[in-house]
Design an enzyme around this catalytic site. Structure first.
Site, PDB file in Angstrom:
ATOM      1  N   ASN A 169       0.844  -1.189   0.000  1.00 54.16           N
ATOM      2  CA  ASN A 169       0.000   0.000   0.000  1.00 54.16           C
ATOM      3  C   ASN A 169       0.883   1.244   0.000  1.00 54.16           C
ATOM      4  O   ASN A 169       0.557   2.252  -0.597  1.00 54.16           O
ATOM      5  CB  ASN A 169      -0.906   0.022   1.234  1.00 54.16           C
ATOM      6  CG  ASN A 169      -1.628   1.344   1.376  1.00 54.16           C
ATOM      7  OD1 ASN A 169      -2.471   1.683   0.540  1.00 54.16           O
ATOM      8  ND2 ASN A 169      -1.280   2.124   2.398  1.00 54.16           N
ATOM      9  N   ASP A 175       1.884   6.599   0.292  1.00 56.26           N
ATOM     10  CA  ASP A 175       1.100   5.606  -0.459  1.00 56.26           C
ATOM     11  C   ASP A 175       1.622   5.442  -1.880  1.00 56.26           C
ATOM     12  O   ASP A 175       1.865   6.442  -2.576  1.00 56.26           O
ATOM     13  CB  ASP A 175      -0.374   6.043  -0.532  1.00 56.26           C
ATOM     14  CG  ASP A 175      -1.133   5.661   0.718  1.00 56.26           C
ATOM     15  OD1 ASP A 175      -0.588   5.830   1.821  1.00 56.26           O
ATOM     16  OD2 ASP A 175      -2.282   5.187   0.579  1.00 56.26           O
ATOM     17  N   HIS A 209      -6.663  -0.246   1.563  1.00 60.05           N
ATOM     18  CA  HIS A 209      -6.163   1.126   1.465  1.00 60.05           C
ATOM     19  C   HIS A 209      -5.436   1.406   0.154  1.00 60.05           C
ATOM     20  O   HIS A 209      -4.956   2.512  -0.051  1.00 60.05           O
ATOM     21  CB  HIS A 209      -5.229   1.434   2.639  1.00 60.05           C
ATOM     22  CG  HIS A 209      -5.932   1.405   3.963  1.00 60.05           C
ATOM     23  ND1 HIS A 209      -6.544   2.502   4.504  1.00 60.05           N
ATOM     24  CD2 HIS A 209      -6.150   0.385   4.837  1.00 60.05           C
ATOM     25  CE1 HIS A 209      -7.100   2.181   5.677  1.00 60.05           C
ATOM     26  NE2 HIS A 209      -6.874   0.896   5.887  1.00 60.05           N
ATOM     27  N   GLU A 264      -5.144  -8.577   4.291  1.00 61.08           N
ATOM     28  CA  GLU A 264      -5.708  -7.900   5.450  1.00 61.08           C
ATOM     29  C   GLU A 264      -6.731  -6.875   4.970  1.00 61.08           C
ATOM     30  O   GLU A 264      -6.362  -5.879   4.348  1.00 61.08           O
ATOM     31  CB  GLU A 264      -4.604  -7.186   6.240  1.00 61.08           C
ATOM     32  CG  GLU A 264      -5.148  -6.415   7.433  1.00 61.08           C
ATOM     33  CD  GLU A 264      -4.218  -5.318   7.943  1.00 61.08           C
ATOM     34  OE1 GLU A 264      -4.304  -4.978   9.121  1.00 61.08           O
ATOM     35  OE2 GLU A 264      -3.415  -4.777   7.150  1.00 61.08           O
ATOM     36  N   ASP A 323      -0.595  -6.625   3.245  1.00 66.87           N
ATOM     37  CA  ASP A 323      -0.892  -5.627   4.267  1.00 66.87           C
ATOM     38  C   ASP A 323      -1.830  -4.548   3.723  1.00 66.87           C
ATOM     39  O   ASP A 323      -1.681  -4.102   2.590  1.00 66.87           O
ATOM     40  CB  ASP A 323       0.439  -4.988   4.716  1.00 66.87           C
ATOM     41  CG  ASP A 323       0.268  -3.998   5.843  1.00 66.87           C
ATOM     42  OD1 ASP A 323      -0.168  -4.409   6.925  1.00 66.87           O
ATOM     43  OD2 ASP A 323       0.573  -2.803   5.637  1.00 66.87           O
TER      44      ASP A 323
END
Ligand code: CA
Length: 548
Positions: A146, A212, A246, A278, A242
């Site tokens: 991410n 990001d 997002h 996740e 992970d």
């Protein structure tokens, strides 16, 4: 049978060797005869499968085992503990990030295809991976895409370039290709951070030191594919993704597309690659993410302090809550299967972000054990967070304290690491160290070993589709049926839990031919089946199999 025998003989030898090494007597005699007998009985129940339906163990290398005395856990330390993982019975490892990073937790990566020097070298990793594979343990790596570290050369090059740019001039990727790897703009706002000395902002959902990545940039896909390929060609078995919700904050459809790309790209290099994401959200949201075709998504509707397992255990003795348990598993599984019929569940109780299970239940030993069984008897690939199997306690409510050193022994010697920065240790532990618990029949650790052995010996438990077994869902007993279309035909089992402080007696006379295959008990009294009546002690678990 032969294979089972030798596997068991080997594990028994390992336990004895550990006891001897720990200096607890010269006599080559087991100190846990009850556990040994129970494990032998469980192993004889069936034959484990070797596929993606596993029992996996989450390791924070920093806090696991220190091999060279600098206080920080390392890969050689992990390798020295593989005997222990074999005794525990797990056959998968998820390593939290091991690549170079400026932080102790390493969730901000500066080089996706290297090993952080704190943890060792690539040679150490190759050795560890080979040793895991020799033992039938598959290895997945945390893949944090991410965001990168703000110290990643991609990011520092982009920032340096923006700083040299005259005011009012737009950046040109020809001058600095990595300018497109991140999201820069002049507006800023929530989730953005200003670059000092410029009028530029960059997107960073979590923290200023975690910029990001820009998933609209084709070159980012090329870089990430190269990194995945690197590890998969090395023999790594997959990745834990992970912060997958997002990638594009708040845009499920776009995140689903990225997950689909990650899964299919991994399979290009290893058709058996296993990916687990996740997506920290409700089961409704998680179900939508299963449309990506990803193997697994951690099931936050059952794990963590507010998940269904702990909710159920906080309502011990409440029939309505017990009754909901199996129904909830059935409906959640169905909602995931509807989006991906081949999905593999990823149940867990706790992880490095959630805190410790022993704290969730106030150190109640029976509940710690029963929670472990509930997790380990779920469908899919079940995850255990290091230390959970000894009911390890946290000293404070913060991330570093959830990631405390693995308590190998009370003396805190022989590989026990120093604390990660900011970690508060508990003043005392509820249940003692690995060394102590291995020597006690009835310890949390020996309960976990039996629950894992049961899960492995009867693959219908991890492979079967769960439905509630209404006829046996009575009082505070929760009953579920698992049905698996195995290569050898349909297999079934019944799993029953007594969510009560009182003994339960169930009429199972309607289940002619069904046998009590195994039980898990938090105290002396064991589940029993006689004359059509199943007796389940308080907090007891029973697994029934139909006549062969
Ligand atoms: Ca070390």
């Amino acid at each position: 049978m032969n294979q089972t025998f030798w596997r068991l003989a080997r594990v028994l030898c390992l336990v004895l060797a550990m006891a001897l090494l720990a200096g607890c007597g010269g006599a080559a005699k087991s100190e846990t005869p009850k556990t040994d007998a129970a494990l032998q009985k469980l192993a004889a129940l069936g034959t484990p499968t070797d596929d993606l339906y596993r029992t996996s163990y989450e390791i924070f290398v920093y806090s696991f085992c220190d091999s060279d005395g600098d206080g920080i856990g390392d890969l050689k330390g992990v390798e020295s503990k593989l005997d222990y993982l074999e005794v525990l019975g797990v056959d998968g490892i998820w390593f939290m990030p091991i690549s170079p990073s400026p932080s102790y937790h390493k969730y901000d990566v500066i080089d996706y295809t290297a090993i952080d020097p704190q943890y060792g070298t690539m040679e150490d990793f190759d050795s560890l991976l080979a040793a895991c594979h020799e033992r039938g343990i598959r290895v997945i790596l945390d893949f944090v895409v991410n965001h990168t570290s703000s110290e990643h050369p991609w990011f520092t090059a982009a920032v340096d370039y923006l700083k040299t740019l005259p005011a009012g001039q737009e950046p040109n990727a020809a001058d600095c290709p990595t300018i497109e790897y991140y999201v820069f703009n002049h507006e800023g706002g929530n989730g953005y951070h200003k670059i000092e000395g410029t009028d530029w902002y960059y997107e960073c959902d979590f923290s200023a030191y975690m910029p990001d990545l820009n998933w609209d940039c084709p070159a980012v896909y090329e870089e990430i594919e190269a990194a995945m390929r690197y590890w998969l060609e090395k023999g790594v078995d997959g990745f834990r993704l992970d912060a997958a919700k997002h990638y594009y904050t708040g845009q499920t459809d776009k995140n689903v597309a990225v997950l689909h790309w990650l899964q299919t790209t991994a399979e290009k290099y290893n058709p058996e690659a296993y990916l687990v994401a996740e997506v920290w959200d409700s089961s409704n949201v998680i179900a939508n993410y299963y449309a990506s075709g990803i193997n697994s998504i951690f099931d936050y509707s059952f794990g963590n302090h507010d998940g269904r397992i702990i909710k159920t255990l906080r309502a011990i003795g409440v029939p309505s809550m017990a009754k909901e348990y199996a129904a909830k598993i059935e409906s959640v599984e169905a909602s995931y299967r509807e989006k991906n019929p081949d999905y593999i569940g990823a149940p867990f109780l706790s992880n490095h972000d959630t805190g410790r299970i022993a704290n969730f239940v106030g150190g109640d030993e029976a509940l710690v054990k029963l929670a472990g069984a509930m997790n380990l008897l779920m469908y899919g690939n079940a995850f255990v967070y290091y230390g959970e199997e000894i009911g390890m306690r946290q000293g404070a409510t913060d991330d570093p304290s959830y990631r405390a050193p693995m308590l190998w022994n009370e003396a805190r010697a022989d590989g026990v690491t120093d604390c990660p920065p900011g970690c508060t240790l508990p003043e005392s532990y509820f249940f003692g160290s690995v060394e102590e618990q291995l020597k006690q029949d009835g310890s949390v650790l020996n309960y976990y070993r039996q629950a894992i052995a049961l899960r492995k010996a009867l693959p219908v438990i991890s492979h079967g589709t769960t439905t509630k077994e209404e006829a046996l869902n009575t009082g505070c007993v929760a009953a579920e049926r698992k049905t698996w279309n195995s290569p050898d035909g349909v297999q079934e089992c019944l799993v029953l839990y007594n969510f009560d402080t009182e003994i339960a007696q169930l009429d199972v006379s309607g289940y002619a031919g069904w046998q009590l295959a195994a039980g898990l008990s938090v105290a002396e009294e064991e589940p029993a089946l006689k004359d059509g009546t199943l007796t389940l002690p308080a907090y007891g678990v029973a697994v029934l199999l139909p006549a062969a």
